[in-house]
Design a protein around this motif. Structure first.
Motif, PDB file in Angstrom:
ATOM      1  N   LEU A 221       0.834  -1.197   0.000  1.00 21.74           N
ATOM      2  CA  LEU A 221       0.000   0.000   0.000  1.00 21.74           C
ATOM      3  C   LEU A 221       0.869   1.248   0.000  1.00 21.74           C
ATOM      4  N   VAL A 222       0.497   2.196  -0.854  1.00 20.79           N
ATOM      5  CA  VAL A 222       1.161   3.497  -0.874  1.00 20.79           C
ATOM      6  C   VAL A 222       0.080   4.569  -0.849  1.00 20.79           C
TER       7      VAL A 222
ATOM      8  N   GLU B  54       0.322   8.578  -7.692  1.00 22.41           N
ATOM      9  CA  GLU B  54       0.263   9.534  -8.805  1.00 22.41           C
ATOM     10  C   GLU B  54       1.670   9.962  -9.238  1.00 22.41           C
ATOM     11  N   GLN B  55       2.569  10.144  -8.275  1.00 24.16           N
ATOM     12  CA  GLN B  55       3.959  10.488  -8.611  1.00 24.16           C
ATOM     13  C   GLN B  55       4.623   9.344  -9.374  1.00 24.16           C
ATOM     14  N   LEU B  56       4.322   8.137  -8.982  1.00 23.75           N
ATOM     15  CA  LEU B  56       4.860   6.965  -9.664  1.00 23.75           C
ATOM     16  C   LEU B  56       4.359   6.903 -11.106  1.00 23.75           C
ATOM     17  N   LYS B  57       3.066   7.165 -11.297  1.00 25.39           N
ATOM     18  CA  LYS B  57       2.494   7.193 -12.651  1.00 25.39           C
ATOM     19  C   LYS B  57       3.173   8.275 -13.494  1.00 25.39           C
ATOM     20  N   ALA B  58       3.359   9.455 -12.906  1.00 26.02           N
ATOM     21  CA  ALA B  58       3.987  10.562 -13.634  1.00 26.02           C
ATOM     22  C   ALA B  58       5.424  10.219 -14.015  1.00 26.02           C
ATOM     23  N   LEU B  59       6.146   9.604 -13.100  1.00 23.71           N
ATOM     24  CA  LEU B  59       7.518   9.201 -13.388  1.00 23.71           C
ATOM     25  C   LEU B  59       7.547   8.198 -14.537  1.00 23.71           C
TER      26      LEU B  59
ATOM     27  N   GLN C  70       7.322  -0.517 -15.923  1.00 24.70           N
ATOM     28  CA  GLN C  70       5.978  -0.612 -15.371  1.00 24.70           C
ATOM     29  C   GLN C  70       6.027  -0.170 -13.913  1.00 24.70           C
ATOM     30  N   GLU C  71       4.887   0.285 -13.398  1.00 24.63           N
ATOM     31  CA  GLU C  71       4.855   0.825 -12.040  1.00 24.63           C
ATOM     32  C   GLU C  71       5.409  -0.149 -11.012  1.00 24.63           C
ATOM     33  N   ARG C  72       5.050  -1.409 -11.096  1.00 23.05           N
ATOM     34  CA  ARG C  72       5.536  -2.372 -10.099  1.00 23.05           C
ATOM     35  C   ARG C  72       7.053  -2.487 -10.140  1.00 23.05           C
ATOM     36  N   ARG C  73       7.631  -2.376 -11.325  1.00 23.90           N
ATOM     37  CA  ARG C  73       9.090  -2.460 -11.450  1.00 23.90           C
ATOM     38  C   ARG C  73       9.756  -1.192 -10.945  1.00 23.90           C
ATOM     39  N   LEU C  74       9.168  -0.040 -11.242  1.00 23.88           N
ATOM     40  CA  LEU C  74       9.711   1.219 -10.724  1.00 23.88           C
ATOM     41  C   LEU C  74       9.653   1.252  -9.199  1.00 23.88           C
TER      42      LEU C  74
END
Length: 78
Positions: free
Chosen positions: A14-15, A21-26, A37-41
């Motif tokens: 959980l985040v 949203e910051q992860l998506k933007a990155l 992909q988000e999980r890898r980042l």
């Protein structure tokens, strides 16, 4: 129909919404979006912090400062 979200070798974490949203933007800024992909980042970011934190007191101190800030946001959101 439920979306399949299980990925072999991954577990849920959980985040906060703003972190997501910051992860998506990155991810959108990355040149290789499929690779990043988000999980890898998220995994790579956590691994960097965990490795650095295991070697550096200043990183652990900075992490604790950020944890306190997150706690404050959690309390303010209630």
């Amino acid at each position: 129909m439920t979306k399949q979200t299980h990925e072999p070798g991954y577990r849920a974490v959980l985040v906060r919404e703003e972190t997501k949203e910051q992860l998506k933007a990155l991810r959108k800024e990355m040149p290789e979006r499929d690779l990043c992909q988000e999980r890898r980042l998220a995994t790579a970011a956590l691994e960097i912090v965990l490795e650095s934190g295991s070697k550096s007191q200043s990183t652990r101190d900075q992490l604790l400062v950020n944890v306190r800030e997150v706690v404050s946001r959690d309390i303010a959101a209630v």
